[in-house]
Design an enzyme around this catalytic site. Structure first.
Site, PDB file in Angstrom:
ATOM      1  N   ARG A  78      76.632  10.176  73.627  1.00 53.43           N
ATOM      2  CA  ARG A  78      76.483   8.750  73.285  1.00 53.43           C
ATOM      3  C   ARG A  78      76.600   8.629  71.781  1.00 53.43           C
ATOM      4  NH1 ARG A  78      71.390   6.247  76.181  1.00 53.43           N
ATOM      5  NH2 ARG A  78      72.456   4.306  75.725  1.00 53.43           N
ATOM      6  N   ASP A 104      73.406  -0.436  83.932  1.00 59.07           N
ATOM      7  CA  ASP A 104      71.974  -0.169  84.084  1.00 59.07           C
ATOM      8  C   ASP A 104      71.471  -0.446  85.506  1.00 59.07           C
ATOM      9  OD1 ASP A 104      71.693   0.727  81.513  1.00 59.07           O
ATOM     10  OD2 ASP A 104      70.781  -1.098  80.726  1.00 59.07           O
ATOM     11  N   VAL A 153      77.591   7.356  67.808  1.00 61.15           N
ATOM     12  CA  VAL A 153      77.245   6.172  67.008  1.00 61.15           C
ATOM     13  C   VAL A 153      78.372   5.854  66.024  1.00 61.15           C
ATOM     14  CG1 VAL A 153      74.725   6.317  67.209  1.00 61.15           C
ATOM     15  CG2 VAL A 153      75.886   7.651  65.446  1.00 61.15           C
ATOM     16  N   ARG A 207      59.321   4.230  80.111  1.00 56.53           N
ATOM     17  CA  ARG A 207      60.051   3.782  78.920  1.00 56.53           C
ATOM     18  C   ARG A 207      60.580   2.369  79.108  1.00 56.53           C
ATOM     19  NH1 ARG A 207      64.783   7.302  76.894  1.00 56.53           N
ATOM     20  NH2 ARG A 207      64.810   5.467  75.562  1.00 56.53           N
ATOM     21  N   CYS A 224      68.469   8.687  76.167  1.00 61.55           N
ATOM     22  CA  CYS A 224      68.615   9.064  77.574  1.00 61.55           C
ATOM     23  C   CYS A 224      69.472  10.311  77.706  1.00 61.55           C
ATOM     24  CB  CYS A 224      69.273   7.930  78.349  1.00 61.55           C
ATOM     25  SG  CYS A 224      68.130   6.632  78.744  1.00 61.55           S
ATOM     26  N   LYS A 282      63.513  -5.435  77.789  1.00 59.85           N
ATOM     27  CA  LYS A 282      63.436  -4.294  76.863  1.00 59.85           C
ATOM     28  C   LYS A 282      64.618  -4.279  75.890  1.00 59.85           C
ATOM     29  CE  LYS A 282      65.008  -0.021  78.099  1.00 59.85           C
ATOM     30  NZ  LYS A 282      65.880   0.539  77.052  1.00 59.85           N
ATOM     31  N   ASN A 283      65.826  -4.436  76.423  1.00 61.21           N
ATOM     32  CA  ASN A 283      67.000  -4.275  75.563  1.00 61.21           C
ATOM     33  C   ASN A 283      67.192  -5.450  74.615  1.00 61.21           C
ATOM     34  OD1 ASN A 283      67.433  -1.838  76.726  1.00 61.21           O
ATOM     35  ND2 ASN A 283      69.229  -2.437  77.924  1.00 61.21           N
TER      36      ASN A 283
HETATM   37  C1  UD1 Z   1      72.816  -0.383  75.561  1.00 60.99           C
HETATM   38  C2  UD1 Z   1      71.572  -0.409  76.417  1.00 60.99           C
HETATM   39  C3  UD1 Z   1      71.732   0.493  77.626  1.00 60.99           C
HETATM   40  C4  UD1 Z   1      73.006   0.113  78.384  1.00 60.99           C
HETATM   41  C5  UD1 Z   1      74.216   0.066  77.461  1.00 60.99           C
HETATM   42  C6  UD1 Z   1      75.456  -0.479  78.137  1.00 60.99           C
HETATM   43  C7  UD1 Z   1      69.836  -0.835  74.796  1.00 60.99           C
HETATM   44  C8  UD1 Z   1      68.646  -0.344  74.058  1.00 60.99           C
HETATM   45  N1  UD1 Z   1      70.441   0.015  75.615  1.00 60.99           N
HETATM   46  O1  UD1 Z   1      72.972   0.953  75.094  1.00 60.99           O
HETATM   47  O2  UD1 Z   1      70.586   0.309  78.465  1.00 60.99           O
HETATM   48  O3  UD1 Z   1      73.233   1.058  79.404  1.00 60.99           O
HETATM   49  O4  UD1 Z   1      73.942  -0.798  76.338  1.00 60.99           O
HETATM   50  O5  UD1 Z   1      75.218  -1.763  78.637  1.00 60.99           O
HETATM   51  O6  UD1 Z   1      70.220  -1.989  74.683  1.00 60.99           O
HETATM   52  N2  UD1 Z   1      80.054   4.050  72.212  1.00 60.99           N
HETATM   53  C9  UD1 Z   1      80.837   4.804  71.356  1.00 60.99           C
HETATM   54  N3  UD1 Z   1      80.523   4.792  70.021  1.00 60.99           N
HETATM   55  C10 UD1 Z   1      79.483   4.063  69.522  1.00 60.99           C
HETATM   56  C11 UD1 Z   1      78.695   3.298  70.406  1.00 60.99           C
HETATM   57  C12 UD1 Z   1      79.012   3.305  71.759  1.00 60.99           C
HETATM   58  O7  UD1 Z   1      81.776   5.471  71.781  1.00 60.99           O
HETATM   59  O8  UD1 Z   1      79.250   4.075  68.313  1.00 60.99           O
HETATM   60  C13 UD1 Z   1      80.381   4.046  73.666  1.00 60.99           C
HETATM   61  C14 UD1 Z   1      79.270   4.692  74.494  1.00 60.99           C
HETATM   62  O9  UD1 Z   1      79.406   6.107  74.538  1.00 60.99           O
HETATM   63  C15 UD1 Z   1      79.473   4.025  75.838  1.00 60.99           C
HETATM   64  C16 UD1 Z   1      79.936   2.611  75.458  1.00 60.99           C
HETATM   65  O10 UD1 Z   1      80.406   2.696  74.118  1.00 60.99           O
HETATM   66  O11 UD1 Z   1      80.469   4.653  76.594  1.00 60.99           O
HETATM   67  C17 UD1 Z   1      78.850   1.561  75.552  1.00 60.99           C
HETATM   68  O12 UD1 Z   1      77.745   1.939  74.755  1.00 60.99           O
HETATM   69  P1  UD1 Z   1      76.796   0.858  74.077  1.00 60.99           P
HETATM   70  O13 UD1 Z   1      77.162  -0.504  74.562  1.00 60.99           O
HETATM   71  O14 UD1 Z   1      76.779   1.110  72.617  1.00 60.99           O
HETATM   72  O15 UD1 Z   1      75.374   1.234  74.663  1.00 60.99           O
HETATM   73  P2  UD1 Z   1      73.985   1.252  73.913  1.00 60.99           P
HETATM   74  O16 UD1 Z   1      73.916   0.159  72.913  1.00 60.99           O
HETATM   75  O17 UD1 Z   1      73.671   2.641  73.476  1.00 60.99           O
END
Ligand code: UD1
Length: 416
Positions: free
Chosen positions: A121, A303, A123, A395, A116, A22-23
């Site tokens: 979370r 995960d 960006v 999902r 989720c 999925k990811n």
């Molecule tokens: C992806 C995965 C999710 C997995 C996660 C960590 C997908 C669709 N989802 O989520 O299943 O649990 O990686 O392996 O691939 N962060 C910030 N600012 C940002 C972005 C991230 O502070 O702009 C922080 C987040 O809050 C978190 C950490 O960075 O603590 C990791 O997040 P990230 O690796 O971005 O996870 P996702 O890409 O959302």
């Protein structure tokens, strides 16, 4: 709304076929928007999230067909650069639409994501990366407007190796003018495959699988055909089930992607044999308590934290599980305690005292991986467990109840 009814403590045996990841596939689907041709992606799992992404691609104007695990995406007709709230709020990965549309068309409007239900979370890393490439970012009524008609290569250093931000910024940088360097990039196999796909399309990305990605911008990309890597999180979930209850073989796995999980399962006492794309696991006679700290790849994946806690509920002693990636991703803990588990939580650390047997109860799932953990808890528990709100599991897991019942698990989908 559907629920699962689970009759626990049935041994699992046989073979299970692991689906595409999925990811990995979600960003690959948006990468198809970087060309004006028809991209083909094989071994696409049929999930609510992949269906949501199909809808998003259609909303921006792409022509999509999804038959028997093969997706074709015709991005020649893209004519709408807005990703609406209704859709983005249901799946955070919709944010992956930003990089490709900004890169190809010079502007995009994306709703702030939802996804989720755990923790904040943000960006901010995604937006910082786009700004470094020269985009102007503005927040208006819950939408992010990004505009950058002529993106320029830049040096971007992430504070944390975010999976989503790395993928998104790479997709914006491949068509930028000049060289981009991303430092502290994510190394997850999903990101490596995204970069491989982009290179097949004509991008010039080097450093794949390392923390530094170099991207030499190119003028245009061409469509390609690619097969999605096996889902290491689905595989990890079935391996954990095998360690508790089974003698099972997983087909279609990439063993190298699962090393941290296999090491921990062996410490637990499970017996493991690996083939080229197979893993055979036999349950431990006694599940030993094994501590886990989640980390970015190649560390133990966040995960699989919830599923690991479910396994530790039946261990012969005390274990400690720390999540360093998402500090408040523990909504499964009170639900597992309803099954008779003995778990206490302090900040991002769960302490689990193994119990002789879990006992069936009504529990509620709250996110994709928490649901998987409750299913494992139900399969291990004595008697009947009802898991409600299973739309979360749909999902991210393809027909999980069919896969478990083919192995002998007593799991049934019912309408509430
Ligand atoms: C992806 C995965 C999710 C997995 C996660 C960590 C997908 C669709 N989802 O989520 O299943 O649990 O990686 O392996 O691939 N962060 C910030 N600012 C940002 C972005 C991230 O502070 O702009 C922080 C987040 O809050 C978190 C950490 O960075 O603590 C990791 O997040 P990230 O690796 O971005 O996870 P996702 O890409 O959302």
């Amino acid at each position: 709304m559907d629920k699962f009814v689970i009759y626990g403590q049935k041994p699992l045996s046989g073979t299970v076929e692991i689906s595409g990841a999925k990811n990995a596939v979600l960003p690959m689907m948006t990468a198809a928007l970087l060309t004006d041709g028809v991209t083909t992606i094989n071994k696409v799992p049929d999930l609510r999230d992949t269906r949501t992404m199909v809808r998003l691609l259609e909303i921006v104007g792409a022509g999509v067909e999804f038959t028997n695990g093969t997706l074709t995406i015709d991005a020649s007709t893209v004519n709408n650069l807005v990703a609406p709230y209704d859709l983005v709020k249901t799946m955070r990965a919709s944010f992956y639409i930003m990089g490709p549309l900004l890169g190809r068309f010079g502007n995009v409007k994306v709703s702030m994501p939802g996804g989720c239900a755990w923790g904040p979370r943000p960006v901010d890393f995604h937006l910082m990366g786009m700004e470094k490439l020269g985009a102007e970012i503005e927040l208006d009524q819950g939408y992010i407007n990004a505009s950058g008609p002529s993106l320029k290569g830049a040096k971007i250093k992430f504070k944390y190796p975010s999976v989503g931000a790395t993928g998104n910024v790479v997709m914006a940088a491949v068509l930028a003018n000049g060289m981009s360097i991303i430092e502290n990039a994510a190394r997850e196999p999903d990101i490596v495959q995204l970069c491989e796909m982009l290179n097949l399309m004509g991008a010039k990305i080097s450093g794949l699988g390392t923390t530094i990605l170099s991207i030499e911008g190119v003028k245009e990309l061409k469509p390609t055909e690619i097969t999605v890597i096996p889902d290491r999180i689905e595989a990890g979930t079935f391996l954990i089930a095998g360690a508790a209850l089974g003698d099972i073989t997983l087909n279609n796995v990439k063993v190298g992607h699962l090393q941290s999980v296999l090491d921990k399962l062996e410490e637990c006492g499970a017996s493991i044999n690996v083939g080229e794309d197979k893993i055979h696991i036999i349950k431990a006679n006694e599940i030993k308590p094994v501590n886990v700290t989640t980390n970015v790849y190649p560390g133990f994946p966040t995960d699989l934290q919830a599923q690991w806690i479910a396994l530790m509920c039946s261990a012969s002693g005390k274990s400690i599980i720390m999540d360093t990636v998402y500090h408040d991703r523990f909504s499964h803990v009170p639900e597992l305690n309803r099954l008779g588990a003995d778990i206490t939580l302090h900040e991002n650390v769960a302490t689990i005292k193994g119990v002789t047997t879990l006992k069936g109860a009504n529990v509620m799932s709250t996110d994709i991986r928490a649901s998987a953990s409750l299913i494992l808890g139900g399969l291990m528990a004595e008697g009947r467990t009802d898991v409600s709100r299973i739309y979360h599991i749909d999902r991210g897991y393809e027909r999980i109840e069919n896969k478990f019942s083919a192995l002998g698990g007593g799991i049934f989908r019912e309408s509430e």
